[in-house]
Structures are given as structure tokens and as C-alpha cells.
Design a protein around this motif. Structure first.
Motif, short mmCIF file in Angstrom:
data_model
loop_
_atom_site.label_atom_id
_atom_site.label_comp_id
_atom_site.label_asym_id
_atom_site.label_seq_id
_atom_site.Cartn_x
_atom_site.Cartn_y
_atom_site.Cartn_z
N GLN A 54 -17.46 4.51 -28.35
CA GLN A 54 -17.76 5.60 -29.75
C GLN A 54 -17.69 4.33 -31.17
OE1 GLN A 54 -17.87 8.43 -29.35
NE2 GLN A 54 -16.38 9.40 -27.43
N ALA A 140 -26.52 9.15 -28.03
CA ALA A 140 -26.02 9.37 -28.44
C ALA A 140 -25.60 8.20 -29.11
CB ALA A 140 -24.99 10.34 -27.64
N PRO A 144 -26.77 8.51 -33.01
CA PRO A 144 -26.04 10.10 -32.89
C PRO A 144 -25.98 11.67 -33.63
CG PRO A 144 -24.89 8.42 -33.96
CD PRO A 144 -25.33 7.78 -33.69
N ALA A 148 -26.79 14.49 -28.48
CA ALA A 148 -25.85 14.98 -27.99
C ALA A 148 -25.13 13.94 -26.75
CB ALA A 148 -25.22 16.21 -27.70
N PHE A 149 -23.96 13.85 -26.23
CA PHE A 149 -24.14 13.30 -25.11
C PHE A 149 -23.28 14.80 -23.75
CE2 PHE A 149 -19.97 12.70 -21.45
CZ PHE A 149 -21.08 12.13 -20.64
N HIS A 197 -23.68 14.02 -32.24
CA HIS A 197 -22.74 13.89 -31.23
C HIS A 197 -21.09 14.16 -31.86
CE1 HIS A 197 -20.16 10.99 -29.04
NE2 HIS A 197 -20.44 10.05 -29.76
N GLU A 200 -21.02 17.80 -30.32
CA GLU A 200 -20.68 17.58 -29.13
C GLU A 200 -18.80 16.73 -28.77
OE1 GLU A 200 -19.89 13.69 -27.11
OE2 GLU A 200 -21.76 13.73 -27.67
#
Length: 240
Positions: A54, A140, A144, A148-149, A197, A200
Motif C-alpha cells: 500500500q 492498482a 490507483p 481497483a484490485f 483503489h 476497493e
């Protein structure tokens, strides 16, 4: 796994303020998820990998003149994905059979394809062990604002996507629903920078919190009720 009625309501009707409150719970919910891992040092590993994915990986990808991911990074990303979701050791082994050159070239092409998500996903899925879900995780991390993942939990928040499929067609459908949510939240609160992102992540947080400890969302619900009451009061005042 099916999403709760509260998650479905949150996904479709939740205000931007409620979404922010849920997103703020991400780290706490991740801790809950990590605590369920029974493998030795599994909890610490997931938390460390998630922080890397992240926070650190996006910086590394975007620091390069031609955005791309390395063999070492995509191997670590797969480890993160499997620890956070379904653990399948075989995929962790298969991803390593890709060459450095193949990973760099495929990911460069993928980022250059954006904002064409379909083309970007296809550019990455030429790699061994990389399907649309893993490809979306790469995108992502590096973009981002575009991708989106494809997390199971996040997809379950959209009834239109059940039963889940791990295909490009299904990812495109999921991506459009996520972008629709981004547009709705942005329209309500333009100054807040929502992106695919973040949407999500908020959906993942709501689903996992509901599964593991629903009390974590009680404060979010309390704030929502207070906001709804204030809105009703304001509407009554405007009618007078």
C-alpha cells in the motif's frame, strides 16, 4: 461468501462521509484478518507485506521514468495477494519462473496502455501465474486512480458480480461498477479525492469487518444515523 445486507446498502447508498469512516478502519480490520492466520509469524508477515504494497511499492513504481514492476516486486506482490486472500503456494512458485526481462517489459507495456484497462490487463497476463486479479493488483499499486484490485471481498459487494469469475470480462464489469461508485462519491463531495483503489479498499474493509467483528462498524453506523437525523432536521427547516 455473500455480502451482508448492510454491506450491500453501504456499497449502493453510503454517503461519502460514511465511506471515509469505513476506509479509516482499514488498518484495524487488517489486524483482525491477520490474527486469523495460524501459520507461524503469519500475522506479522501479512501486516508487513500490506504496508509494503500500500505504501512502498507505489512509490517505487512511480519513481521510474517508464513505470514498471520488477521480478522481485511481482513475486512479493503475489505473496501479499495470497496472504491477504486465498493462500495457494503453487502460484507463489509459478510466478518466480518469469524472467526479469519478461516482467519489466510486460508491466511497462501495461502502464503505457492506461487508461485502457482491458489492454493493460492483457499486457500483464502474458506472464506465467498472472491472471486478471494479479494484473489488477499491479495496476492498482502503480495507478490507483485508474485501477481497483480484483479482491474477492470487494467484488462480493456488487450482487451483479456473483458468482465471481476471474476473467477479463468480469474484471471490466467490476471496474465499471467501481468507477460508477467513484463518480457518485465525487459528485456528493468533490473535494474528496476518491479513486478506484480507495473504493476497493473501503469495500474490502466493510466486508471483512462484518465477517470478523461487526461491532467495529457500530461507530460508523452511529455517525450515519446522526448525519441522517441532521439532514432530516435541515430539510424540515427549509420547508418552513
Amino acid at each position: 461468501m455473500t455480502a451482508s445486507e448492510d454491506t450491500l446498502r453501504f456499497c449502493r447508498y453510503g454517503s461519502s462521509e460514511e465511506w471515509k469512516n469505513v476506509l479509516e478502519l482499514y488498518d484495524k480490520v487488517l489486524d483482525l484478518k491477520a490474527a486469523k492466520i495460524t501459520r507461524p509469524k503469519g500475522k506479522e508477515e501479512l501486516i508487513e507485506l500490506d504496508k509494503w504494497y500500500q505504501e512502498e511499492l507505489p512509490i517505487m513504481i512511480n519513481s521510474r521514468d517508464d513505470k514498471h514492476i520488477t521480478h522481485k516486486e511481482i513475486t512479493k506482490l503475489m505473496k501479499w495477494k495470497l496472504n491477504r486472500g486465498k493462500f495457494r503456494p503453487r502460484l507463489a512458485e509459478m510466478i518466480q519462473t518469469n524472467t526479469e526481462e519478461a516482467v519489466v517489459n510486460a508491466s511497462k507495456k501495461a502502464f503505457q496502455c492506461l487508461p485502457d484497462l482491458s489492454a493493460a490487463i492483457q499486457a500483464l497476463t502474458v506472464l506465467k501465474a498472472v491472471g486478471p486479479a494479479t494484473a489488477s493488483a499491479v495496476l492498482a499499486a502503480g495507478a490507483p486512480e485508474s485501477a481497483a484490485f480484483m479482491a474477492d471481498e470487494s467484488m462480493h459487494a456488487f450482487p451483479e458480480l456473483v458468482p465471481l469469475e476471474y476473467t477479463l470480462k468480469h474484471y471490466n464489469k467490476y471496474s465499471e461498477l467501481v468507477r460508477k461508485t467513484v463518480r457518485r462519491l465525487h459528485k456528493e463531495e468533490p473535494e474528496v479525492r476518491w479513486c478506484p483503489h480507495k473504493v476497493e479498499l473501503a469495500l474490502w474493509t466493510h466486508v471483512i469487518a462484518t465477517q470478523l467483528d461487526g461491532t467495529m462498524l457500530e461507530e460508523v453506523r452511529r455517525k450515519r444515523k446522526k448525519q441522517e437525523d441532521n439532514n432530516k432536521t435541515n430539510r424540515k427547516k427549509q420547508k418552513k
